[in-house]
Design a protein around this motif. Sequence first.
Motif, PDB file in Angstrom:
ATOM      1  N   ARG A   5       0.760  -1.409   0.050  1.00 30.82           N
ATOM      2  CA  ARG A   5       0.097  -0.129   0.152  1.00 30.82           C
ATOM      3  C   ARG A   5       0.966   1.221  -0.271  1.00 30.82           C
ATOM      4  N   LEU A   6       2.005   1.223   0.854  1.00 27.56           N
ATOM      5  CA  LEU A   6       2.856   2.353   0.866  1.00 27.56           C
ATOM      6  C   LEU A   6       4.387   1.866   0.839  1.00 27.56           C
ATOM      7  N   THR A  27       7.767   0.337   4.439  1.00 25.13           N
ATOM      8  CA  THR A  27       7.006  -0.377   3.783  1.00 25.13           C
ATOM      9  C   THR A  27       5.606  -1.004   4.416  1.00 25.13           C
ATOM     10  N   LEU A  51       5.350  12.323   4.789  1.00 31.54           N
ATOM     11  CA  LEU A  51       4.486  11.386   4.134  1.00 31.54           C
ATOM     12  C   LEU A  51       3.147  12.154   4.123  1.00 31.54           C
ATOM     13  N   VAL A  62       8.108   8.005  -3.197  1.00 30.69           N
ATOM     14  CA  VAL A  62       7.064   7.785  -2.384  1.00 30.69           C
ATOM     15  C   VAL A  62       6.113   6.763  -3.482  1.00 30.69           C
ATOM     16  N   ILE A  64       2.493   4.512  -3.792  1.00 27.66           N
ATOM     17  CA  ILE A  64       1.382   4.056  -3.013  1.00 27.66           C
ATOM     18  C   ILE A  64       0.522   3.071  -4.083  1.00 27.66           C
ATOM     19  N   GLN A  80      -4.317  11.669  -2.214  1.00 26.94           N
ATOM     20  CA  GLN A  80      -3.636  10.242  -2.247  1.00 26.94           C
ATOM     21  C   GLN A  80      -4.074   9.491  -1.175  1.00 26.94           C
ATOM     22  N   ILE A  82      -4.323   9.735   2.377  1.00 28.93           N
ATOM     23  CA  ILE A  82      -3.367   9.802   3.328  1.00 28.93           C
ATOM     24  C   ILE A  82      -3.973  10.816   4.372  1.00 28.93           C
ATOM     25  N   ILE A 164      -4.427   5.467   3.901  1.00 27.97           N
ATOM     26  CA  ILE A 164      -3.286   5.121   4.872  1.00 27.97           C
ATOM     27  C   ILE A 164      -3.578   6.250   5.988  1.00 27.97           C
TER      28      ILE A 164
END
Length: 495
Positions: A5-6, A27, A51, A62, A64, A80, A82, A164
């Motif tokens: 995911r990240l 991660t 982030l 970065v 995603i 995004q 987040i 996230i």
Amino acid sequence: MTHPRLSLSGIDKSFGPIAVLHGVNLTVAPGEVHGLVGENGAGKSTLLNILSGVLRPTAGTVEIDGQPVSIASPRDAAAQGIAMIHQELQQVPELTVAQNIFLGASLRRAGGLFIDHAAQEAEAQRLLADLDPAIDVTAPVKTLRVAQRQIVEIAKARRANARIIAMDEPTSSLMPAEVDRLAEVIRGLAAKGVSIIYVSHKMDEIYRLCSAATVMRDGHLVGRVALPETPVEDVIRLMVGRALVHATHRSFATPRPVLEVRGLSRGSVVRDASFTLHAGEVLGIAGLVGSGRTELLRLIAGIDRAESGTVEINGTAVAATPLARIRAGLGLLPEERKREGIIRWRPVASNIGLSSMRRFSRAGLIRKGALEARALDLMREVQLRPLDVRRPIGNFSGGNQQKVILGRWLAAEAEILLFDEPTRGIDVGAKAEIYELIERLAEDGKAIVVVSSELPEVIRVSDRVLVMCEGRITAELTAGEIGEAAIARAAIPAA
């Protein structure tokens, strides 16, 4: 192939010539609760600020869901998916729950001129239905418990369809039952595929909630560990670069009373509180948030005015003003360290001398050399790092700021110290040092009161524990009686 995911790769961050992050990788899988741990100053906040778009990295990428993204602002981060839930909640206390959930993204009626409050409240109720349906969406946020305010922030993140969510010390002000409820909410989010980055100094929570953790030290990635397979001692060793010595409690209490509190009351927040504190004793005060613990310390320190009751120090009744209590030998380390305990832009020496400046003055002029010399001695005594008396205190970590406040009361030769949440937001290494300092002060004959929301902390440092509930002292526990179950029973209101 399933992408993380990240994925943060090779993240560097420098402020001018000073590098604070060095090639950090992070991660997180879809639906994973991932711990981010390290001492204060390790670089966790800087990484999360990158982030969330508050800072731009000097180098690094970065991704995603396998796609490179550019995050140049908090708006970009939100776009995004987040969300960041800060330790100090970003809410407007006077606004309602629904208004806070839609802050900056209000629903509008046709034409766009007026906010559709009814629609916002209905949607807020829907968002809270599986988080905490008991929360009244029309109530001002300031009327909620801290745990409920955390859940409102989570609802806000869900409203923005966050994929996230980073949580920074989300349980620092919560009692065990509230922590349990928040843990259920976090697991529910993860089950729906939301990725959680969980920052905490409480290792029991990291092990309880997280499947893996990234460990940072001095701006470097020092390890990624699988949990619970990795012993907690190994994680702490990675964090601090050494093994911590887990000392058991030692008592230095004497029979000599130094503080007598009799019938202290202020409305419904503190009701008829009475106790005696002895030289060399560490007295813990436990209770739920809102039980009156902090309010009791503020009354004893003379910050708030009691409606009834007396405070005697060494057998003499002392006027209910901060100055009178300070001159009688009492010092308070406040709960709101940054707001009430320090002047962030002033140097360490000035902050240490705040309560005893007359000792370093002559004819109305401050003897800067004498102040800095005394401050340096105290910095060594409390093990402050770095030893720079001219450095602004705001540039130190939370643990070191707490040590400066303690140094202030040592400079003022206080014999009675009131610690309100002394290790909130402080890493495990600094926490151990604070415990050692408390024990050393007790050994020197200081009388100490410690208020803490962390029951293991209360049990670790205390000779005796008072439990508060709804403004009253409901139990007094001595050495053989002190335990989490006994404290919890006395802290919960009767049905």
